[in-house]
Design a protein around this motif. Structure first.
Motif, PDB file in Angstrom:
ATOM      1  N   ALA A  17     -36.030-105.038 -84.982  1.00 59.13           N
ATOM      2  CA  ALA A  17     -36.447-105.633 -83.510  1.00 59.13           C
ATOM      3  C   ALA A  17     -35.636-105.112 -82.453  1.00 59.13           C
ATOM      4  CB  ALA A  17     -36.215-107.077 -83.987  1.00 59.13           C
ATOM      5  N   ARG A  18     -34.414-104.604 -82.663  1.00 62.07           N
ATOM      6  CA  ARG A  18     -33.758-104.196 -81.438  1.00 62.07           C
ATOM      7  C   ARG A  18     -34.440-102.952 -81.099  1.00 62.07           C
ATOM      8  NH1 ARG A  18     -27.661-104.142 -83.147  1.00 62.07           N
ATOM      9  NH2 ARG A  18     -27.386-103.218 -81.107  1.00 62.07           N
ATOM     10  N   LEU A  19     -34.581-101.975 -82.117  1.00 59.79           N
ATOM     11  CA  LEU A  19     -35.298-100.955 -81.664  1.00 59.79           C
ATOM     12  C   LEU A  19     -36.712-101.039 -81.057  1.00 59.79           C
ATOM     13  CD1 LEU A  19     -34.592 -98.889 -85.119  1.00 59.79           C
ATOM     14  CD2 LEU A  19     -33.802 -98.310 -82.859  1.00 59.79           C
ATOM     15  N   ILE A  79     -28.438 -94.648 -85.474  1.00 64.67           N
ATOM     16  CA  ILE A  79     -29.996 -94.245 -85.192  1.00 64.67           C
ATOM     17  C   ILE A  79     -30.220 -93.991 -83.542  1.00 64.67           C
ATOM     18  CG2 ILE A  79     -32.340 -94.987 -85.217  1.00 64.67           C
ATOM     19  CD1 ILE A  79     -31.377 -96.593 -87.819  1.00 64.67           C
ATOM     20  N   VAL A  80     -30.626 -92.903 -83.217  1.00 68.37           N
ATOM     21  CA  VAL A  80     -30.785 -92.878 -81.784  1.00 68.37           C
ATOM     22  C   VAL A  80     -32.351 -92.971 -81.263  1.00 68.37           C
ATOM     23  CG1 VAL A  80     -30.524 -91.231 -79.650  1.00 68.37           C
ATOM     24  CG2 VAL A  80     -28.817 -91.359 -81.428  1.00 68.37           C
ATOM     25  N   LEU A 102     -46.070-102.781 -83.602  1.00 68.77           N
ATOM     26  CA  LEU A 102     -44.545-102.584 -84.425  1.00 68.77           C
ATOM     27  C   LEU A 102     -43.922-104.119 -84.250  1.00 68.77           C
ATOM     28  CD1 LEU A 102     -42.247-101.032 -85.680  1.00 68.77           C
ATOM     29  CD2 LEU A 102     -41.620-100.697 -83.490  1.00 68.77           C
ATOM     30  N   GLU A 103     -43.964-104.654 -83.184  1.00 64.63           N
ATOM     31  CA  GLU A 103     -43.540-105.920 -83.031  1.00 64.63           C
ATOM     32  C   GLU A 103     -44.085-107.037 -83.922  1.00 64.63           C
ATOM     33  OE1 GLU A 103     -41.228-106.396 -78.985  1.00 64.63           O
ATOM     34  OE2 GLU A 103     -43.295-106.702 -78.864  1.00 64.63           O
ATOM     35  N   ASP A 104     -45.329-106.846 -84.198  1.00 65.89           N
ATOM     36  CA  ASP A 104     -46.214-107.897 -85.143  1.00 65.89           C
ATOM     37  C   ASP A 104     -45.749-107.630 -86.277  1.00 65.89           C
ATOM     38  OD1 ASP A 104     -47.335-108.855 -82.713  1.00 65.89           O
ATOM     39  OD2 ASP A 104     -49.196-107.675 -82.683  1.00 65.89           O
ATOM     40  N   SER A 105     -45.543-106.352 -86.658  1.00 67.13           N
ATOM     41  CA  SER A 105     -45.399-105.901 -88.270  1.00 67.13           C
ATOM     42  C   SER A 105     -43.896-106.616 -88.549  1.00 67.13           C
ATOM     43  CB  SER A 105     -45.424-104.430 -88.370  1.00 67.13           C
ATOM     44  OG  SER A 105     -44.201-103.903 -87.749  1.00 67.13           O
ATOM     45  N   ILE A 106     -42.871-106.891 -87.807  1.00 67.66           N
ATOM     46  CA  ILE A 106     -41.591-107.156 -88.116  1.00 67.66           C
ATOM     47  C   ILE A 106     -41.880-108.418 -88.858  1.00 67.66           C
ATOM     48  CG2 ILE A 106     -39.655-108.152 -87.314  1.00 67.66           C
ATOM     49  CD1 ILE A 106     -39.782-105.959 -84.974  1.00 67.66           C
ATOM     50  N   GLY A 107     -41.255-108.685 -89.979  1.00 69.67           N
ATOM     51  CA  GLY A 107     -41.291-109.841 -90.947  1.00 69.67           C
ATOM     52  C   GLY A 107     -42.196-109.476 -91.963  1.00 69.67           C
ATOM     53  N   LEU A 108     -42.865-108.186 -91.928  1.00 65.94           N
ATOM     54  CA  LEU A 108     -43.927-108.108 -93.001  1.00 65.94           C
ATOM     55  C   LEU A 108     -43.466-106.522 -93.507  1.00 65.94           C
ATOM     56  CD1 LEU A 108     -47.242-108.532 -91.234  1.00 65.94           C
ATOM     57  CD2 LEU A 108     -46.251-110.001 -92.940  1.00 65.94           C
ATOM     58  N   GLN A 129     -37.722-103.705 -79.231  1.00 68.08           N
ATOM     59  CA  GLN A 129     -37.407-104.165 -77.963  1.00 68.08           C
ATOM     60  C   GLN A 129     -37.122-102.810 -76.813  1.00 68.08           C
ATOM     61  OE1 GLN A 129     -34.186-106.812 -78.313  1.00 68.08           O
ATOM     62  NE2 GLN A 129     -35.581-108.499 -79.182  1.00 68.08           N
ATOM     63  N   PHE A 130     -36.258-101.964 -77.527  1.00 71.08           N
ATOM     64  CA  PHE A 130     -35.950-100.598 -76.582  1.00 71.08           C
ATOM     65  C   PHE A 130     -37.499-100.040 -76.140  1.00 71.08           C
ATOM     66  CE2 PHE A 130     -35.648 -95.937 -76.639  1.00 71.08           C
ATOM     67  CZ  PHE A 130     -34.861 -95.614 -75.364  1.00 71.08           C
ATOM     68  N   TYR A 131     -38.345 -99.731 -77.213  1.00 71.53           N
ATOM     69  CA  TYR A 131     -39.484 -98.965 -76.985  1.00 71.53           C
ATOM     70  C   TYR A 131     -40.213 -99.689 -76.339  1.00 71.53           C
ATOM     71  CZ  TYR A 131     -38.173 -95.321 -80.457  1.00 71.53           C
ATOM     72  OH  TYR A 131     -37.724 -94.372 -80.839  1.00 71.53           O
ATOM     73  N   ARG A 132     -40.258-100.844 -76.214  1.00 69.37           N
ATOM     74  CA  ARG A 132     -41.383-101.757 -75.383  1.00 69.37           C
ATOM     75  C   ARG A 132     -40.950-101.876 -73.883  1.00 69.37           C
ATOM     76  NH1 ARG A 132     -44.922-105.672 -77.023  1.00 69.37           N
ATOM     77  NH2 ARG A 132     -45.530-105.415 -74.710  1.00 69.37           N
ATOM     78  N   ARG A 133     -39.498-101.855 -73.799  1.00 65.19           N
ATOM     79  CA  ARG A 133     -39.148-101.565 -72.373  1.00 65.19           C
ATOM     80  C   ARG A 133     -39.529-100.159 -71.758  1.00 65.19           C
ATOM     81  NH1 ARG A 133     -34.206-103.863 -74.497  1.00 65.19           N
ATOM     82  NH2 ARG A 133     -33.242-101.593 -74.739  1.00 65.19           N
ATOM     83  N   LYS A 134     -39.435 -99.322 -72.546  1.00 63.77           N
ATOM     84  CA  LYS A 134     -39.822 -97.919 -72.236  1.00 63.77           C
ATOM     85  C   LYS A 134     -41.259 -97.580 -71.973  1.00 63.77           C
ATOM     86  CE  LYS A 134     -35.844 -96.191 -71.747  1.00 63.77           C
ATOM     87  NZ  LYS A 134     -35.176 -95.860 -70.437  1.00 63.77           N
ATOM     88  N   MET A 135     -42.178 -98.266 -72.860  1.00 69.36           N
ATOM     89  CA  MET A 135     -43.519 -98.030 -72.838  1.00 69.36           C
ATOM     90  C   MET A 135     -44.341 -99.625 -73.124  1.00 69.36           C
ATOM     91  SD  MET A 135     -43.747 -94.513 -74.751  1.00 69.36           S
ATOM     92  CE  MET A 135     -45.718 -94.258 -74.457  1.00 69.36           C
ATOM     93  N   PRO A 136     -43.934-100.258 -72.092  1.00 72.27           N
ATOM     94  CA  PRO A 136     -44.646-101.775 -72.420  1.00 72.27           C
ATOM     95  C   PRO A 136     -46.100-101.643 -72.499  1.00 72.27           C
ATOM     96  CG  PRO A 136     -44.100-101.335 -69.997  1.00 72.27           C
ATOM     97  CD  PRO A 136     -43.626-100.167 -70.702  1.00 72.27           C
ATOM     98  N   ASP A 137     -47.005-100.592 -72.321  1.00 70.41           N
ATOM     99  CA  ASP A 137     -48.311-100.747 -72.550  1.00 70.41           C
ATOM    100  C   ASP A 137     -48.706-100.111 -73.775  1.00 70.41           C
ATOM    101  OD1 ASP A 137     -48.819-102.193 -70.007  1.00 70.41           O
ATOM    102  OD2 ASP A 137     -48.769-100.380 -69.101  1.00 70.41           O
ATOM    103  N   CYS A 138     -47.845 -99.498 -74.533  1.00 66.23           N
ATOM    104  CA  CYS A 138     -48.202 -98.894 -75.861  1.00 66.23           C
ATOM    105  C   CYS A 138     -48.624 -99.561 -76.884  1.00 66.23           C
ATOM    106  CB  CYS A 138     -46.788 -98.035 -76.285  1.00 66.23           C
ATOM    107  SG  CYS A 138     -47.393 -97.008 -77.803  1.00 66.23           S
TER     108      CYS A 138
END
Length: 206
Positions: free
Chosen positions: A175-177, A146-147, A194-200, A179-188
């Protein structure tokens, strides 16, 4: 409906592709990252907030020497649109075969020498806080990486990250994906959700 890798695109599809690449260049996006060092992979396009996203991903893949493909329901590939849809990279999927679309797309990967399949994990521009997991099941079934790819239409920047080979642990890989997206767009806000949804994700429909 298999796609012949040796078929020549029609004049119409070539003109449409050139127009979209010209639009990409006219808009002035700045591209980060390079072409993945693999021949078969899933391009995960997020966030999906605008119709311009399609133009960006087509133009960006053109710049990187990647010919992108996409999934489409079988009815879209009927005459007279059959050749045009195939020329534009479409992979017909028969949704009437319940639960079988993952195997259909995995089979397309098996048949192809090169295949870069673009998937928007949010499903549509309407975001509900989580991602659909179909992209992950396809990657697992096809044995392809997955890219992660992103576009920020406010800053006019976008690009691709390093390929991630799915481990079978969906939450850990998600979670790894994230983290990548949050680094690129931290204010999105979408990536925060998405991070909050992990685990659900077990409650999510594929």
């Amino acid at each position: 409906m298999p796609t012949d890798p040796n078929r020549q695109p029609s004049l119409l599809s070539r003109l449409v592709r050139r127009m979209l690449v010209a639009l990409y260049r006219w808009k002035g996006w700045q591209l980060e990252g390079g072409r993945p060092a693999c021949d078969k992979f899933i391009i995960l396009g997020a966030p999906h907030t605008s119709n311009w996203d399609f133009v960006f991903f087509l133009g960006a893949t053109h710049e990187l020497g990647i010919r992108p493909s996409f999934m489409g329901k079988l009815s879209l590939f009927k005459w007279p649109a059959t050749n045009f849809m195939l020329d534009m990279g479409g992979i017909p999927v028969d949704r009437s075969k319940s639960g079988n679309y993952v195997e259909q797309v995995a089979d397309a990967f098996t048949r192809a020498d090169n295949l870069a399949l673009v998937i928007a994990p949010e499903g549509s521009r309407t975001f509900k806080g989580g991602w659909r997991s179909g992209f992950y099941h396809i990657a697992m079934a096809a044995g392809v990486p997955i890219v992660p790819a992103w576009v920020n239409n406010e800053t006019m920047r976008g690009g691709m990250g390093e390929p991630l080979m799915p481990s079978g642990d969906y939450e850990a890989d998600l979670a790894r994906l994230a983290q990548f997206y949050r680094r690129k767009m931290p204010d999105c806000d979408r990536f925060r959700a998405l991070e909050d949804s992990i685990g659900l994700q077990g409650k999510e429909r594929t």
